[in-house]
Write an enzyme that holds these catalytic residues in place. Structure first.
Site, PDB file in Angstrom:
ATOM      1  N   HIS A 123       1.249  -1.129  -0.198  1.00 58.43           N
ATOM      2  CA  HIS A 123       0.303  -0.088  -0.439  1.00 58.43           C
ATOM      3  C   HIS A 123       0.985   0.762  -0.202  1.00 58.43           C
ATOM      4  CE1 HIS A 123       1.160   0.001   4.232  1.00 58.43           C
ATOM      5  NE2 HIS A 123       0.409   1.444   3.923  1.00 58.43           N
ATOM      6  N   ASP A 153       0.275  -7.910   1.274  1.00 57.60           N
ATOM      7  CA  ASP A 153       0.268  -6.591   1.870  1.00 57.60           C
ATOM      8  C   ASP A 153       2.414  -6.353   1.152  1.00 57.60           C
ATOM      9  OD1 ASP A 153       0.471  -3.134   1.431  1.00 57.60           O
ATOM     10  OD2 ASP A 153      -0.545  -3.520   3.772  1.00 57.60           O
ATOM     11  N   SER A 227       5.049   2.752   8.436  1.00 56.05           N
ATOM     12  CA  SER A 227       4.282   1.306   7.228  1.00 56.05           C
ATOM     13  C   SER A 227       5.799   0.841   6.278  1.00 56.05           C
ATOM     14  CB  SER A 227       3.212   1.559   6.049  1.00 56.05           C
ATOM     15  OG  SER A 227       1.683   1.751   7.064  1.00 56.05           O
TER      16      SER A 227
END
Length: 381
Positions: A123, A153, A227
């Site tokens: 993402h 992911d 992230s």
């Protein structure tokens, strides 16, 4: 005689009182059970078991291999409502100029090898036109995407620079709840930041974040921009890739999730070797066995998952599975949880055969299915 009693009375009374006190203090002397409370004392250690007063060495070991990511992509601005008016478009035609703008976002990545392969979250880089990697030593370069896996992911990037650092790999399958964890990343774009916490839980799933979930939960502060960064142990060894947080405010609330390094490595190697992750595929939709369904099947505490649908011409249909069948086990492993069983299928090599025990109309059947290749995540089946 009365005088003699008065003379001997006090010594006798004192003697009786002393005897009663001795009997109360030492009842075993006269054959009575002891009244002492038996307390369990903690052992006396010869040396205190203390943790380190600093994790600077762990940070020095891991932080050079954690990079900051800056991604940009070109997006079209929403057109003015007037431009969408049919009369306006009929007069001016459809060749109206479209305004565009650059959008940028922040993230982190981990250098997994000296050859320049990095792991980050899908993402973070999905749809990016340009990805800039900024290393801790001040160097910056553009990265190219080798491949991605939306179902976990994860994405693999590649940069070409000399003398690259690489993170030391830990063992995510041996971490324990309560172990110290350090999260390294680039929150809010302020620059590389380290936060500390503990491992709060392992094996977290059914969170609705990814198709395949096996998260490490930590209370080390993870914020937007973290992230794709590193979750390391107290020695600086990588145990996970920071991925998501549970938050009602958008900031850290002490519930962060990381993908275990064992799973991340499997995905990375598959992407480098094949360009994608090849997973096993059975071609069924399943649902949990509710108490009502269990009663209708006549089961008494026996685990199973219900086949809700079978894809046409898929491995399951070819093996003879039907909607309404109750899967009891797959290759001898009890089918007590649909997600776990489908993960078991996904880990099976395409072309391998598995034995499926099902219950149909009160009878137990043993079927054999040849595992296929799971279609891409954006496929309709």
């Amino acid at each position: 005689m009365p005088q003699a009693l008065r003379f001997l009375g006090w010594p006798l009374l004192v003697g009786v009182l002393i005897a009663l006190l001795l009997i109360q203090r030492y009842p075993q002397w006269v054959g009575l059970p002891s009244q002492d409370v038996q307390l369990v004392q903690a052992p006396i250690y010869s040396r205190l078991q203390e943790g380190p007063v600093s994790y600077a060495e762990a940070v020095d070991t891991a932080s050079p291999a954690v990079a900051n990511l800056y991604t940009t992509k070109l997006v079209s601005k929403p057109a003015h409502p007037l431009f969408e008016d049919p009369a306006f478009r009929r007069f001016f035609g459809d060749n109206l100029p479209r305004q565009q703008r650059m959008e940028s976002s922040l993230g982190s990545a981990v250098l997994m090898s000296k050859e320049g392969y990095l792991l980050t979250n899908n993402h973070v880089v999905s749809g990016a036109d340009q990805i800039v990697v900024a290393l801790k030593d001040g160097r910056e370069t553009l990265a190219r995407v080798i491949g991605s896996d939306p179902e976990t992911d994860l994405a693999v990037l590649k940069i070409d620079l000399p003398n690259l650092p690489a993170i030391t790999l830990g063992r995510s399958d041996s971490i324990r709840i309560g172990d110290v964890s350090l999260a390294i990343g680039n929150p809010f774009g302020v620059g590389q930041t380290v936060t500390m916490g503990i491992i709060s839980a392992t094996g977290r799933n059914q969170l609705g974040l990814n198709t395949y979930e096996d998260f490490i939960q930590t209370d080390a502060a993870i914020n937007p921009g973290n992230s794709g960064g590193a979750l390391v142990d107290a020695h600086g060894n990588l145990v996970g890739i920071n991925t998501a947080i549970f938050s009602k405010s958008g900031g850290s609330q002490g519930i962060g999730f990381a993908i275990p390094v064992k799973l991340a490595l499997e995905v990375m190697r598959a992407i480098i070797e094949h360009g994608q992750v090849i997973r096993g595929y059975l071609g069924v939709e399943v649902q949990p066995l509710t108490p009502e369904l269990a009663e209708s099947f006549g089961l008494d505490g026996r685990p199973g998952i219900v086949v809700a649908g079978v894809y046409r011409d898929g491995p399951a249909q070819k093996a003879g599975l039907q909607p309404g069948d109750l899967i009891l086990s797959i290759d001898g492993e009890a089918a007590s949880d649909g997600r776990r069983s489908m993960n078991q299928v996904a880990r099976t090599k395409p072309g391998d055969k598995i034995r499926i025990e099902v219950l149909r109309n009160g009878k137990t059947l043993s079927l054999t299915a040849e595992i296929g290749i799971r279609p891409p995540a954006n496929s309709n089946n």
